[in-house]
Enzyme design. Sequence first.
Site, PDB file in Angstrom:
ATOM      1  CE  LYS A  97      54.359   1.835  36.002  1.00  0.00           C
ATOM      2  NZ  LYS A  97      54.948   1.170  34.820  1.00  0.00           N
ATOM      3  CB  SER A 136      52.396   2.151  32.223  1.00  0.00           C
ATOM      4  OG  SER A 136      53.360   1.206  32.663  1.00  0.00           O
ATOM      5  CB  SER A 145      55.969   0.546  30.915  1.00  0.00           C
ATOM      6  OG  SER A 145      54.750   0.307  30.255  1.00  0.00           O
TER       7      SER A 145
END
Length: 501
Positions: A76, A152, A176
């Site tokens: 990520k 996210s 997230s």
Amino acid sequence: MGLEGFDYKEHDGLGLAELVRRKEVQPIELVEEAIRLTDSLNPKMNAVINKMYGQARIAAGQQLTGPFAGVPIFLKDISQEIAGEPITAGSMAFLKYRAKEDSEYARRLRQAGLVFLGQTNVPEFALVAVTEPAHYGPTRNPWNLDHTPGGSSGGSAAAVASGMVPIAGANDGGGSIRIPAAYCGLFGLKPTRGRTPVGPNYGRAWQGASAEHVLSRSVRDSAAMLDALHGHEKAGAFSAQPFEGSYLSTASTPLGKKLRIAFSVKSPIGTKVDADCREGVLKTVRLLESMGHQIEEVEAPVDGHKIATSYLTMYFGETAALLTSLEEVLGRKATASDVEPTTWLLGLLGKATSAEEFVLSLREWDKAALMMETFHETYDFYITPTTAHPPAKIGELEPSPSEKFLISTVGKLGLGSILKKAGIVDQIAQKNLARTPFTQLANLTGQPAMSLPLHQTKGGLPVGVQVMAARGREDLLFQLAGELEQSEIWQDVRKNPLWGS
């Protein structure tokens, strides 16, 4: 089928690693197939924003060891630093920044034998539950390209759900991991506070609310990844109670006893919960009751509005601190033009938050943690919807023209304190958390929580079911998940439209 006689996408991470161990495939073949799929699928979804193909090919040719030796993975684009690579956090402010060293998270993944293929899209600074950063553009859901995969960790979720890779890096400061898991039909577990590493650049992420882990298609991949990630970290401000066993083993171990399970389908902040999200929970508890478990409809013994407010106090404060720390990257003080307007507004609200408010909010976390520990002395699990609504359409949650004007005006004039006095914080809480009011509790209390792919809307969009357990009991969650993964209500992510592309 990219390799003759072998379907890469039909295997989870451990399955691919087993084929490598048996020398039925080579790591470079897995990397090339992941590259082929990424180049084919990413233009449709915009899940991957930094491709590391050259480095991945080199890594695949080296001697790899560990439980995931040779398996491709995306990390990520925030906090999961890879030495020498950009880490932009979805923001133009970080476009020239390069990581000076591997994060401890990345270091442990290398030790597990994983091959880094690139980095996935995130909203700016991972601040919202949709992945639509201004610089990189929106990531789209493989189940329906008009909808968000959540945030996210939305880029990671889209990459895994479409079959590019079996596992991708994720983190969870307010949902997230679990929200994208719910929206993309994946398994996602947020570990206990202090279970996984956050260093070496930080000792705490979001005051301990955020935890690093992965998104996966199988329960066992998530469990084996936690085996690889957990353990003492010298930089860490928090340490979870040690677990001496194997999480992978727990994922295939039946619960063996009948448990007492609480559930609720009511929003903790009193907002609407979609019928499909409620039905996912009700269907799950009916199945668990048929298995002999004792089920009770009971709400968590916490004040949902206080949880939301204390979460947002941290959220604003962390954004303000982030904007101040941008000076180290930019070589000057940050201005409103360096970040997205909403990010600047959140920072202004943080600057208008007093130290007293911040400390009092953290005390609310501790009160809630004690209440939930006591709650779990009676109930082994607490089940809710993961989200209150199915995935929104791309752009649906963008501020309206009048809101954009307000944000712009406030940003130019620095009116954060006036907005607070006008009750704007409460309005932000209601609007931003109305779709996702269930996930923040576990972040504040430090409990482990997972989202399970157990239901879909009538229109074919996934919705998740969240299960929380007492701090330190990821093993219990993996046991339950392992059993439910074999049930008829577990949704098959391979049925999404992009899977066969």
